[in-house]
Design an enzyme around this catalytic site. Structure first.
Site, short mmCIF file in Angstrom:
data_model
loop_
_atom_site.label_atom_id
_atom_site.label_comp_id
_atom_site.label_asym_id
_atom_site.label_seq_id
_atom_site.Cartn_x
_atom_site.Cartn_y
_atom_site.Cartn_z
N ASP A 115 66.27 -14.43 54.62
CA ASP A 115 67.21 -15.54 54.42
C ASP A 115 68.60 -15.03 54.08
OD1 ASP A 115 65.74 -18.32 54.42
OD2 ASP A 115 64.38 -16.94 53.42
N ASP A 140 64.66 12.14 24.24
CA ASP A 140 65.30 11.30 23.23
C ASP A 140 64.84 9.86 23.40
OD1 ASP A 140 66.64 10.59 25.51
OD2 ASP A 140 68.61 11.27 24.83
N LYS A 159 40.20 -18.62 51.73
CA LYS A 159 40.13 -17.17 51.56
C LYS A 159 40.94 -16.71 50.35
CE LYS A 159 40.31 -14.41 55.08
NZ LYS A 159 40.74 -13.73 56.33
#
Length: 329
Positions: free
Chosen positions: A188, A302, A59
Site C-alpha cells: 500500500d 555496560d 483451518k
C-alpha cells in the site's frame, strides 16, 4: 447491538486502557533500573485469514500463530463483505490462538461501521487492526466506539501505516490511546508513493526504520511487512531476519506455511540466549560487588548491553523458554 451516538460520545477511560495494554508483562526475570519491557508481548506472526472463505477459517482455528487476524478488508472482495461479517464472530470464538483480532475496512470505505458494529459484539476479540491510518483522529474514532462497547476492558488497536501521510503523522498516531502496535504495509505504501519495489528492499528501508523506531519510542510493538513471495521460504526467512535486526517484533503473514519460519526468526536464537544469560549472570555478580561495567570475553559490558540481554531473555521467556531456570543453572 448497534453502536449509538451515546456510545460514540462515551468518555475515555485511561485506567481501563492501561489494563488492556498491560497484558503479558509478568516475568520471572529480575528487573533492571530504567528497563521497560511492557511492549514485550508475543505477537511474532500476525496471520491474516480471509473471513469470507470458510475452508480457510476452519483451518485457522488450530493455527500456532501468535496472532490470528480475521480479515474483512483486502482479503475479501467487495461483493463478499457482508458474508465475511456473518462469519467473523464464530471464527473468533472458535480460534485457539493466543491473540485473536480482526482487520476492519479502512475509515471512509463505507464498510467500517458495519464491521465495528459486528466485531465489537465478540467476547473473544483481543485487537482491532485499523488499516491506512493517516492521523490520530482515525484511531480516536475507533477508540471511542470500543469505549462504548462491552469490549472496552480488553481490546487494543494496531495502527496500519500504509501511506506517506501516515508515515509523516506517525508520532501523533503512536500517542493515541489503545494503540499497542504500529504495522507497516509495504504494498500500500508503494502504491501511494510510486516507489518501485526491488528484491533488495532498499527503497523501503527509511519507512521501515521510521515505523520500528517510533514504535519503540512509544513502547509499542512494531509489525513488519508481508512477504508476498509466499512460496519462497528463503526470501521469507531473509526478510524476517532483516526485520528482527531492524527492531521489528513481528511480521505479517498471509499463508499458514509462513507461520513457523517467521516465529522462529523473531525468537532469540540459542546462541543469542546463551550470550544473554552470560551477560545477565555477569551483571548480577558484578552488581553484588558494587561494580558497573565489566569485561566478558574481552569486551566491555555496560548497562545498555545488559538491557539488551534482559530483553532477549524476556522474548524467549514469552515464547515458552524457562529463562529463570537457565539463569540459575
Amino acid at each position: 447491538m448497534l453502536l449509538t451516538t451515546r456510545a460514540i460520545a462515551a468518555a475515555l477511560r485511561p485506567a481501563t486502557l492501561r489494563a488492556a495494554r498491560s497484558k503479558s508483562t509478568t516475568s520471572a526475570l529480575a528487573p533492571v533500573p530504567g528497563l521497560d519491557l511492557s511492549n514485550e508481548r508475543l505477537r511474532r506472526a500476525v496471520f491474516y485469514v480471509p473471513c469470507s472463505e470458510e475452508r480457510k477459517i476452519q483451518k485457522s482455528l488450530g493455527s500456532a500463530a501468535d496472532c490470528v487476524m480475521y480479515d474483512l478488508e483486502d482479503g475479501v472482495s467487495l461483493n463478499r463483505k457482508g458474508h465475511a461479517r456473518g462469519l467473523v464472530l464464530s471464527a473468533l470464538a472458535g480460534s485457539r490462538a493466543r491473540s485473536r483480532g480482526v482487520r476492519i475496512n479502512s475509515l471512509g470505505s463505507g464498510f467500517e461501521m458495519d464491521d465495528l458494529n459486528v466485531v465489537l459484539q465478540s467476547d473473544a476479540l483481543d485487537v482491532i487492526m485499523v488499516p491506512k491510518v493517516e492521523r490520530a483522529a482515525d484511531v480516536h474514532f475507533v477508540q471511542r466506539l470500543i469505549e462504548g462497547s462491552k469490549a472496552r476492558d480488553r481490546v487494543t488497536i494496531i495502527a496500519g501505516i500504509e501511506t506517506a501521510r501516515g508515515l509523516v503523522n506517525i508520532q501523533e498516531i503512536a500517542r493515541a490511546d489503545r494503540v499497542d502496535a504500529l504495522l507497516f504495509a509495504a504494498e500500500d505504501y508503494c502504491a501511494d508513493t510510486g516507489i518501485v519495489r526491488t528484491p533488495g528492499r532498499r527503497e523501503l528501508h527509511y519507512a521501515r526504520s521510521v515505523v520500528s523506531t517510533t514504535a519503540h519510542a512509544f513502547r509499542l510493538q512494531a509489525i513488519d511487512m508481508v512477504t508476498m513471495d509466499f512460496r519462497n521460504a528463503e526470501v521469507l526467512r531473509e526478510e524476517a531476519r532483516e526485520g528482527a535486526e531492524m527492531g521489528f517484533t513481528g511480521k505479517q503473514v498471509i499463508h499458514p506455511a509462513q507461520v513457523d519460519d517467521v516465529q522462529q526468526c523473531f525468537m532469540p536464537t540459542a546462541e543469542a540466549r546463551a550470550r544473554a544469560v552470560r551477560i545477565v549472570r555477569g551483571y548480577q555478580q558484578h552488581y553484588a560487588l558494587g561494580k558497573g561495567a565489566f569485561d566478558l570475553d574481552g569486551k566491555a559490558i555496560d548497562m545498555p548491553v545488559v538491557k539488551w540481554a534482559y530483553r532477549m531473555l524476556r522474548r524467549a521467556e514469552l515464547a515458552g523458554v524457562d529463562m529463570a531456570a537457565e539463569l540459575n543453572e
